[in-house]
Scaffold this motif. Sequence first.
Motif, PDB file in Angstrom:
ATOM      1  N   ALA A 256      -3.770  -3.483  -3.991  1.00  0.00           N
ATOM      2  CA  ALA A 256      -4.060  -4.802  -3.422  1.00  0.00           C
ATOM      3  C   ALA A 256      -4.325  -4.630  -1.934  1.00  0.00           C
ATOM      4  O   ALA A 256      -3.536  -3.983  -1.238  1.00  0.00           O
ATOM      5  CB  ALA A 256      -2.905  -5.758  -3.656  1.00  0.00           C
TER       6      ALA A 256
ATOM      7  N   ALA B  58      -3.508  -9.810   0.815  1.00  0.00           N
ATOM      8  CA  ALA B  58      -3.930 -10.463  -0.420  1.00  0.00           C
ATOM      9  C   ALA B  58      -2.748 -11.111  -1.143  1.00  0.00           C
ATOM     10  O   ALA B  58      -1.590 -10.737  -0.943  1.00  0.00           O
ATOM     11  CB  ALA B  58      -4.613  -9.453  -1.338  1.00  0.00           C
ATOM     12  N   THR B  59      -3.074 -12.078  -2.010  1.00  0.00           N
ATOM     13  CA  THR B  59      -2.094 -12.655  -2.931  1.00  0.00           C
ATOM     14  C   THR B  59      -2.547 -12.315  -4.342  1.00  0.00           C
ATOM     15  O   THR B  59      -3.715 -12.544  -4.704  1.00  0.00           O
ATOM     16  CB  THR B  59      -1.998 -14.180  -2.764  1.00  0.00           C
ATOM     17  OG1 THR B  59      -1.580 -14.480  -1.430  1.00  0.00           O
ATOM     18  CG2 THR B  59      -1.000 -14.771  -3.748  1.00  0.00           C
TER      19      THR B  59
ATOM     20  N   VAL C 104       5.577  -6.844   2.561  1.00  0.00           N
ATOM     21  CA  VAL C 104       5.182  -7.215   1.200  1.00  0.00           C
ATOM     22  C   VAL C 104       6.277  -8.082   0.571  1.00  0.00           C
ATOM     23  O   VAL C 104       7.467  -7.846   0.788  1.00  0.00           O
ATOM     24  CB  VAL C 104       4.930  -5.958   0.347  1.00  0.00           C
ATOM     25  CG1 VAL C 104       4.778  -6.304  -1.131  1.00  0.00           C
ATOM     26  CG2 VAL C 104       3.697  -5.217   0.858  1.00  0.00           C
TER      27      VAL C 104
ATOM     28  N   ILE D 200      -6.573 -10.795  -7.650  1.00  0.00           N
ATOM     29  CA  ILE D 200      -6.485 -11.246  -6.267  1.00  0.00           C
ATOM     30  C   ILE D 200      -6.974 -12.683  -6.172  1.00  0.00           C
ATOM     31  O   ILE D 200      -8.039 -13.031  -6.687  1.00  0.00           O
ATOM     32  CB  ILE D 200      -7.307 -10.331  -5.352  1.00  0.00           C
ATOM     33  CG1 ILE D 200      -6.716  -8.913  -5.371  1.00  0.00           C
ATOM     34  CG2 ILE D 200      -7.342 -10.866  -3.928  1.00  0.00           C
ATOM     35  CD1 ILE D 200      -7.543  -7.899  -4.635  1.00  0.00           C
TER      36      ILE D 200
ATOM     37  N   MET E  72       0.501  -1.544  -2.528  1.00  0.00           N
ATOM     38  CA  MET E  72       0.421  -2.920  -2.067  1.00  0.00           C
ATOM     39  C   MET E  72       0.388  -2.855  -0.535  1.00  0.00           C
ATOM     40  O   MET E  72       1.398  -2.539   0.100  1.00  0.00           O
ATOM     41  CB  MET E  72       1.642  -3.726  -2.523  1.00  0.00           C
ATOM     42  CG  MET E  72       1.864  -3.781  -4.035  1.00  0.00           C
ATOM     43  SD  MET E  72       0.598  -4.730  -4.903  1.00  0.00           S
ATOM     44  CE  MET E  72      -0.399  -3.371  -5.571  1.00  0.00           C
ATOM     45  N   HIS E  73      -0.774  -3.098   0.026  1.00  0.00           N
ATOM     46  CA  HIS E  73      -0.941  -2.926   1.457  1.00  0.00           C
ATOM     47  C   HIS E  73      -0.231  -4.029   2.242  1.00  0.00           C
ATOM     48  O   HIS E  73       0.306  -4.988   1.667  1.00  0.00           O
ATOM     49  CB  HIS E  73      -2.427  -2.865   1.797  1.00  0.00           C
ATOM     50  CG  HIS E  73      -3.088  -1.613   1.315  1.00  0.00           C
ATOM     51  ND1 HIS E  73      -3.059  -0.424   2.023  1.00  0.00           N
ATOM     52  CD2 HIS E  73      -3.778  -1.345   0.171  1.00  0.00           C
ATOM     53  CE1 HIS E  73      -3.713   0.508   1.358  1.00  0.00           C
ATOM     54  NE2 HIS E  73      -4.156  -0.025   0.220  1.00  0.00           N
TER      55      HIS E  73
ATOM     56  N   VAL F   9       0.936  -8.102   1.507  1.00  0.00           N
ATOM     57  CA  VAL F   9       0.575  -8.549   0.151  1.00  0.00           C
ATOM     58  C   VAL F   9       1.699  -9.397  -0.435  1.00  0.00           C
ATOM     59  O   VAL F   9       2.883  -9.106  -0.238  1.00  0.00           O
ATOM     60  CB  VAL F   9       0.284  -7.335  -0.756  1.00  0.00           C
ATOM     61  CG1 VAL F   9       0.238  -7.740  -2.229  1.00  0.00           C
ATOM     62  CG2 VAL F   9      -1.024  -6.687  -0.352  1.00  0.00           C
TER      63      VAL F   9
ATOM     64  N   GLU G 210      -4.842  -5.505   2.163  1.00  0.00           N
ATOM     65  CA  GLU G 210      -3.958  -6.116   3.153  1.00  0.00           C
ATOM     66  C   GLU G 210      -4.084  -7.644   3.157  1.00  0.00           C
ATOM     67  O   GLU G 210      -5.191  -8.196   3.181  1.00  0.00           O
ATOM     68  CB  GLU G 210      -4.283  -5.562   4.540  1.00  0.00           C
ATOM     69  CG  GLU G 210      -3.367  -6.059   5.640  1.00  0.00           C
ATOM     70  CD  GLU G 210      -3.610  -5.348   6.949  1.00  0.00           C
ATOM     71  OE1 GLU G 210      -3.243  -5.907   8.010  1.00  0.00           O
ATOM     72  OE2 GLU G 210      -4.157  -4.232   6.930  1.00  0.00           O
TER      73      GLU G 210
END
Length: 267
Positions: free
Chosen positions: A154, A158-159, A124, A167, A138-139, A142, A156
């Motif tokens: 969030a 993702a921004t 992350v 997202i 936060m997976h 992220v 996996e």
Amino acid sequence: MFERIKEDIQSVFHRDPAARNTFEVLTNYPGLHAIWFHRLSHRLWKANWRWLARSLSTFSRWATGVEIHPGAKLGRRFFIDHGMGVVIGETAEIGDNVTLYHGVTLGGTSWSAGKRHPTLEDNVVIGAGAKILGPITMHKGVKVGSNSVVVKDAPEGATVVGIPGRIVMPSANKEQNGHRAKIARKYGFDAYAISDENPDPVANAIGLMLDHVHLIDTKVEEMCKEINNMGGSVCGKSLPTLEIDSFGDHLTTAEKESAKASFDPQI
């Protein structure tokens, strides 16, 4: 212990191009020093030497500008770049290869005991000034944009950007923004304060709605012309124009002009 220190130093070289040599990293990276202080204070905390652990944590904050509660759990190859202003709460959990920039807060939103701080899984990256609040996750992989405020999990890869954090989804068809691009070229900036590269999904949604309104206006004008050519008499008046001045004086001259241009069918 020495293996972990070596691993930490290598993680700096992997993620900071400004790092030149090992001695510089050992002596001039407060984020690294804060992590090493935390490892000692965390052991004291687990051994139930709570006051001594908190005192060492306080000294670390004074020396490095980074506050990590001794109860927080940190993974391997954790890197805090610049460091100043970072706050990590007691029940925060951080995985491997995580990167935080300055001003990041991993904070709680509840006074209740128990898990109340975020969990950051492996790989992350949290941008400068971002706030991750509450017992959320936060997976893996992220990325959180600078100054974002995130209060939900969030997925996996993702921004997340914005306040509150949203997202980011990539634009499916950039050709839809042609009308706005013409306005941007005319005035030297994007009339809607957004662009194809802007990651804000709400701003992009508004832009798509404006594109749709412009398309409807164009179709209505074409229909009126065809009906009039066939002998009809419709659309005797042109479409109403938007009077920007009616919105008050809070808009600048450039903003008024760009808004007027967005309703100009000649653009």
